[in-house]
Design a protein around this motif. Structure first.
Motif, PDB file in Angstrom:
ATOM      1  N   SER A  48       0.810  -1.223   0.000  1.00  0.00           N
ATOM      2  CA  SER A  48       0.000   0.000   0.000  1.00  0.00           C
ATOM      3  C   SER A  48       0.840   1.269   0.000  1.00  0.00           C
ATOM      4  O   SER A  48       0.284   2.372  -0.059  1.00  0.00           O
ATOM      5  CB  SER A  48      -0.921   0.019   1.233  1.00  0.00           C
ATOM      6  N   LEU A  49       2.154   1.149   0.054  1.00  0.00           N
ATOM      7  CA  LEU A  49       3.039   2.312   0.069  1.00  0.00           C
ATOM      8  C   LEU A  49       3.862   2.315  -1.208  1.00  0.00           C
ATOM      9  O   LEU A  49       4.538   1.350  -1.519  1.00  0.00           O
ATOM     10  CB  LEU A  49       3.972   2.258   1.282  1.00  0.00           C
ATOM     11  N   ARG A  50       3.795   3.413  -1.941  1.00  0.00           N
ATOM     12  CA  ARG A  50       4.522   3.490  -3.201  1.00  0.00           C
ATOM     13  C   ARG A  50       5.999   3.788  -2.960  1.00  0.00           C
ATOM     14  O   ARG A  50       6.360   4.563  -2.078  1.00  0.00           O
ATOM     15  CB  ARG A  50       3.939   4.583  -4.100  1.00  0.00           C
ATOM     16  N   VAL A  51       6.844   3.175  -3.775  1.00  0.00           N
ATOM     17  CA  VAL A  51       8.282   3.429  -3.745  1.00  0.00           C
ATOM     18  C   VAL A  51       8.670   3.993  -5.104  1.00  0.00           C
ATOM     19  O   VAL A  51       8.365   3.396  -6.146  1.00  0.00           O
ATOM     20  CB  VAL A  51       9.077   2.150  -3.447  1.00  0.00           C
ATOM     21  N   ALA A  52       9.310   5.148  -5.083  1.00  0.00           N
ATOM     22  CA  ALA A  52       9.788   5.774  -6.316  1.00  0.00           C
ATOM     23  C   ALA A  52      11.294   5.628  -6.399  1.00  0.00           C
ATOM     24  O   ALA A  52      11.975   5.509  -5.376  1.00  0.00           O
ATOM     25  CB  ALA A  52       9.393   7.251  -6.359  1.00  0.00           C
ATOM     26  N   ARG A  53      11.805   5.654  -7.613  1.00  0.00           N
ATOM     27  CA  ARG A  53      13.241   5.515  -7.802  1.00  0.00           C
ATOM     28  C   ARG A  53      13.737   6.644  -8.699  1.00  0.00           C
ATOM     29  O   ARG A  53      13.114   6.965  -9.708  1.00  0.00           O
ATOM     30  CB  ARG A  53      13.573   4.159  -8.420  1.00  0.00           C
ATOM     31  N   ALA A  54      14.853   7.256  -8.293  1.00  0.00           N
ATOM     32  CA  ALA A  54      15.426   8.376  -9.034  1.00  0.00           C
ATOM     33  C   ALA A  54      16.816   8.002  -9.518  1.00  0.00           C
ATOM     34  O   ALA A  54      17.601   7.418  -8.778  1.00  0.00           O
ATOM     35  CB  ALA A  54      15.502   9.616  -8.144  1.00  0.00           C
ATOM     36  N   SER A  55      17.127   8.353 -10.757  1.00  0.00           N
ATOM     37  CA  SER A  55      18.462   8.092 -11.270  1.00  0.00           C
ATOM     38  C   SER A  55      19.495   8.967 -10.575  1.00  0.00           C
ATOM     39  O   SER A  55      20.662   8.604 -10.468  1.00  0.00           O
ATOM     40  CB  SER A  55      18.500   8.335 -12.785  1.00  0.00           C
ATOM     41  N   ASN A  56      19.058  10.117 -10.064  1.00  0.00           N
ATOM     42  CA  ASN A  56      19.940  11.024  -9.344  1.00  0.00           C
ATOM     43  C   ASN A  56      19.192  11.553  -8.132  1.00  0.00           C
ATOM     44  O   ASN A  56      18.282  12.379  -8.259  1.00  0.00           O
ATOM     45  CB  ASN A  56      20.373  12.181 -10.255  1.00  0.00           C
ATOM     46  N   LEU A  57      19.539  11.069  -6.942  1.00  0.00           N
ATOM     47  CA  LEU A  57      18.809  11.445  -5.732  1.00  0.00           C
ATOM     48  C   LEU A  57      18.944  12.943  -5.452  1.00  0.00           C
ATOM     49  O   LEU A  57      17.977  13.597  -5.060  1.00  0.00           O
ATOM     50  CB  LEU A  57      19.322  10.634  -4.537  1.00  0.00           C
ATOM     51  N   THR A  58      20.134  13.477  -5.641  1.00  0.00           N
ATOM     52  CA  THR A  58      20.351  14.904  -5.385  1.00  0.00           C
ATOM     53  C   THR A  58      19.444  15.759  -6.266  1.00  0.00           C
ATOM     54  O   THR A  58      18.823  16.722  -5.798  1.00  0.00           O
ATOM     55  CB  THR A  58      21.825  15.276  -5.625  1.00  0.00           C
ATOM     56  N   ALA A  59      19.370  15.410  -7.548  1.00  0.00           N
ATOM     57  CA  ALA A  59      18.514  16.167  -8.465  1.00  0.00           C
ATOM     58  C   ALA A  59      17.048  16.037  -8.087  1.00  0.00           C
ATOM     59  O   ALA A  59      16.283  17.005  -8.178  1.00  0.00           O
ATOM     60  CB  ALA A  59      18.741  15.690  -9.898  1.00  0.00           C
ATOM     61  N   ALA A  60      16.639  14.846  -7.647  1.00  0.00           N
ATOM     62  CA  ALA A  60      15.242  14.653  -7.239  1.00  0.00           C
ATOM     63  C   ALA A  60      14.907  15.501  -6.017  1.00  0.00           C
ATOM     64  O   ALA A  60      13.820  16.093  -5.930  1.00  0.00           O
ATOM     65  CB  ALA A  60      14.984  13.177  -6.959  1.00  0.00           C
ATOM     66  N   LEU A  61      15.834  15.571  -5.058  1.00  0.00           N
ATOM     67  CA  LEU A  61      15.598  16.413  -3.883  1.00  0.00           C
ATOM     68  C   LEU A  61      15.516  17.886  -4.277  1.00  0.00           C
ATOM     69  O   LEU A  61      14.711  18.651  -3.729  1.00  0.00           O
ATOM     70  CB  LEU A  61      16.710  16.196  -2.860  1.00  0.00           C
ATOM     71  N   ARG A  62      16.352  18.288  -5.234  1.00  0.00           N
ATOM     72  CA  ARG A  62      16.306  19.675  -5.706  1.00  0.00           C
ATOM     73  C   ARG A  62      14.945  19.971  -6.347  1.00  0.00           C
ATOM     74  O   ARG A  62      14.373  21.053  -6.142  1.00  0.00           O
ATOM     75  CB  ARG A  62      17.427  19.911  -6.712  1.00  0.00           C
ATOM     76  N   GLU A  63      14.420  19.026  -7.100  1.00  0.00           N
ATOM     77  CA  GLU A  63      13.110  19.228  -7.718  1.00  0.00           C
ATOM     78  C   GLU A  63      12.001  19.285  -6.670  1.00  0.00           C
ATOM     79  O   GLU A  63      11.037  20.051  -6.822  1.00  0.00           O
ATOM     80  CB  GLU A  63      12.848  18.101  -8.716  1.00  0.00           C
ATOM     81  N   TYR A  64      12.139  18.491  -5.618  1.00  0.00           N
ATOM     82  CA  TYR A  64      11.159  18.579  -4.530  1.00  0.00           C
ATOM     83  C   TYR A  64      11.191  19.973  -3.895  1.00  0.00           C
ATOM     84  O   TYR A  64      10.144  20.562  -3.590  1.00  0.00           O
ATOM     85  CB  TYR A  64      11.455  17.520  -3.467  1.00  0.00           C
ATOM     86  N   ARG A  65      12.378  20.506  -3.697  1.00  0.00           N
ATOM     87  CA  ARG A  65      12.498  21.852  -3.114  1.00  0.00           C
ATOM     88  C   ARG A  65      11.870  22.886  -4.045  1.00  0.00           C
ATOM     89  O   ARG A  65      11.166  23.805  -3.590  1.00  0.00           O
ATOM     90  CB  ARG A  65      13.964  22.192  -2.858  1.00  0.00           C
ATOM     91  N   ASP A  66      12.104  22.738  -5.331  1.00  0.00           N
ATOM     92  CA  ASP A  66      11.512  23.662  -6.295  1.00  0.00           C
ATOM     93  C   ASP A  66       9.985  23.576  -6.282  1.00  0.00           C
ATOM     94  O   ASP A  66       9.308  24.562  -6.600  1.00  0.00           O
ATOM     95  CB  ASP A  66      12.030  23.367  -7.709  1.00  0.00           C
ATOM     96  N   ALA A  67       9.461  22.402  -5.925  1.00  0.00           N
ATOM     97  CA  ALA A  67       8.010  22.212  -5.863  1.00  0.00           C
ATOM     98  C   ALA A  67       7.411  22.681  -4.540  1.00  0.00           C
ATOM     99  O   ALA A  67       6.198  22.575  -4.337  1.00  0.00           O
ATOM    100  CB  ALA A  67       7.670  20.744  -6.092  1.00  0.00           C
ATOM    101  N   GLY A  68       8.262  23.172  -3.628  1.00  0.00           N
ATOM    102  CA  GLY A  68       7.756  23.723  -2.376  1.00  0.00           C
ATOM    103  C   GLY A  68       7.890  22.824  -1.168  1.00  0.00           C
ATOM    104  O   GLY A  68       7.359  23.147  -0.099  1.00  0.00           O
ATOM    105  N   LEU A  69       8.599  21.709  -1.289  1.00  0.00           N
ATOM    106  CA  LEU A  69       8.800  20.829  -0.147  1.00  0.00           C
ATOM    107  C   LEU A  69      10.102  21.198   0.559  1.00  0.00           C
ATOM    108  O   LEU A  69      11.071  21.629  -0.075  1.00  0.00           O
ATOM    109  CB  LEU A  69       8.864  19.366  -0.585  1.00  0.00           C
ATOM    110  N   PHE A  70      10.134  21.037   1.858  1.00  0.00           N
ATOM    111  CA  PHE A  70      11.338  21.258   2.645  1.00  0.00           C
ATOM    112  C   PHE A  70      12.048  19.927   2.847  1.00  0.00           C
ATOM    113  O   PHE A  70      11.409  18.910   3.154  1.00  0.00           O
ATOM    114  CB  PHE A  70      11.004  21.890   3.995  1.00  0.00           C
ATOM    115  N   VAL A  71      13.365  19.932   2.698  1.00  0.00           N
ATOM    116  CA  VAL A  71      14.160  18.711   2.824  1.00  0.00           C
ATOM    117  C   VAL A  71      14.858  18.721   4.181  1.00  0.00           C
ATOM    118  O   VAL A  71      15.640  19.626   4.476  1.00  0.00           O
ATOM    119  CB  VAL A  71      15.189  18.612   1.686  1.00  0.00           C
TER     120      VAL A  71
END
Length: 301
Positions: A204-227
């Motif tokens: 019931s819990l989705r797992v996502a995979r990123a080719s570049n974790l750093t870039a994915a975190l940067r995109e989350y920040r750009d989307a308004g999430l705090f890391v």
């Protein structure tokens, strides 16, 4: 000698050489035998959201491991039984559970089982687990928005033990996270070990995979999430972080190395979990559970 090298033209491409088709066919058959699919062309790197998992199916061998996986609800497609196998209670129970769950049952040779399990001790029985269908990192934010909830995502940095991934999945489910994010390389994936430790919560819990974790975190920040990175050298106790009620990503590092330098640089805050000096660090699964509990506590209030 020089004259002998003249007049032959450019080297022909591989597909025009007489041995190419036979070699390609042999490689394709070998991949299929290993469970790697038909060898269809892979999608381009830009089609990340649509691409299928590149992992091959996993095979669990052995009477106890197979029965435990079936009892734990690990998703599987096929139960393989060796021809003329001497049954015991574990084999009979495995066959019964597989039949109840609609799992295909195939009788095969021991040589076939040897190949599927790559020579591991299988005791005449093996279970096939399909490759996990990973989500795209942005899908986890979409899940929160669809539920009209404040996004909460757990990212794993260099967590290589599938049992830790499974334990973190249990905590993430218990405390309302919308998914896990893992890097494609040097990280534990959703394997049989992770499924078993998660006690079914990975269903019931989705797992996502990123080719570049750093870039994915940067995109989350750009989307308004705090890391928010969990780090023993952080300046702020996790309970004092005032961003936990905001859209957030909690980043958990490995027990030995902690967070990598590039990941630390993407964090808005580095938070520590206060503990007695005798305990130098916490297991990644325990640390994630403590942090997620604090997030849930603050969000309730």
């Amino acid at each position: 000698m020089r004259r002998g090298l003249q007049g032959k033209g450019a080297t022909p491409p591989a597909e025009m050489r007489h041995w190419f088709k036979d070699k390609a066919r042999s490689e394709r058959l070998a991949r299929e035998e290993r469970g790697g699919g038909t060898g269809a062309r892979r999608p381009s790197a830009g089609a990340t959201r649509q691409r299928r998992s590149e992992d091959s199916p996993e095979y669990i061998g052995g009477r106890n491991p197979v029965l435990e996986a079936l009892q734990a609800g690990v998703p599987c497609t096929t139960l393989y039984i060796a021809q003329r196998l001497d049954n015991d209670d574990r084999v009979r129970d495995s066959i019964k559970i597989a039949a109840e769950q609609g799992i295909a049952l195939l009788e095969v040779t021991r040589d076939k089982l040897d190949r599927l399990t790559e020579g591991a001790v299988h005791q005449g029985i093996a279970l096939q687990i399909p490759a996990y269908d990973y989500a795209h990192p942005s899908d986890l934010v979409d899940l929160a928005q669809d539920a009209a909830e404040t996004p909460l995502i757990v990212a794993l940095d260099s967590v290589t033990d599938p049992r830790n991934l499974g334990a973190i999945a249990r905590s993430a489910t218990a405390f309302g996270a919308h998914g896990l994010l893992i890097p494609s390389r040097r990280s534990a994936g959703v394997t049989a070990g992770a499924w078993k430790t998660s006690a079914g919560t990975l269903a019931s819990l989705r797992v996502a995979r990123a080719s570049n974790l750093t870039a994915a975190l940067r995109e989350y920040r750009d989307a308004g999430l705090f890391v928010i990175g969990l780090d023993g050298t952080g300046d702020t106790d996790i309970a004092d972080v005032d961003l936990l009620t905001e859209p957030a990503v909690i980043v958990v590092g490995s027990e030995g190395k902690g967070l990598s330098r590039l990941v630390r640089e993407q964090c808005d805050v580095l938070a520590r979990i206060p503990m007695q000096a005798a305990a130098e660090s916490l297991n990644a699964g325990v640390a994630a559970g403590v942090a997620l509990y604090e997030v849930a506590r603050q969000r309730r209030h």
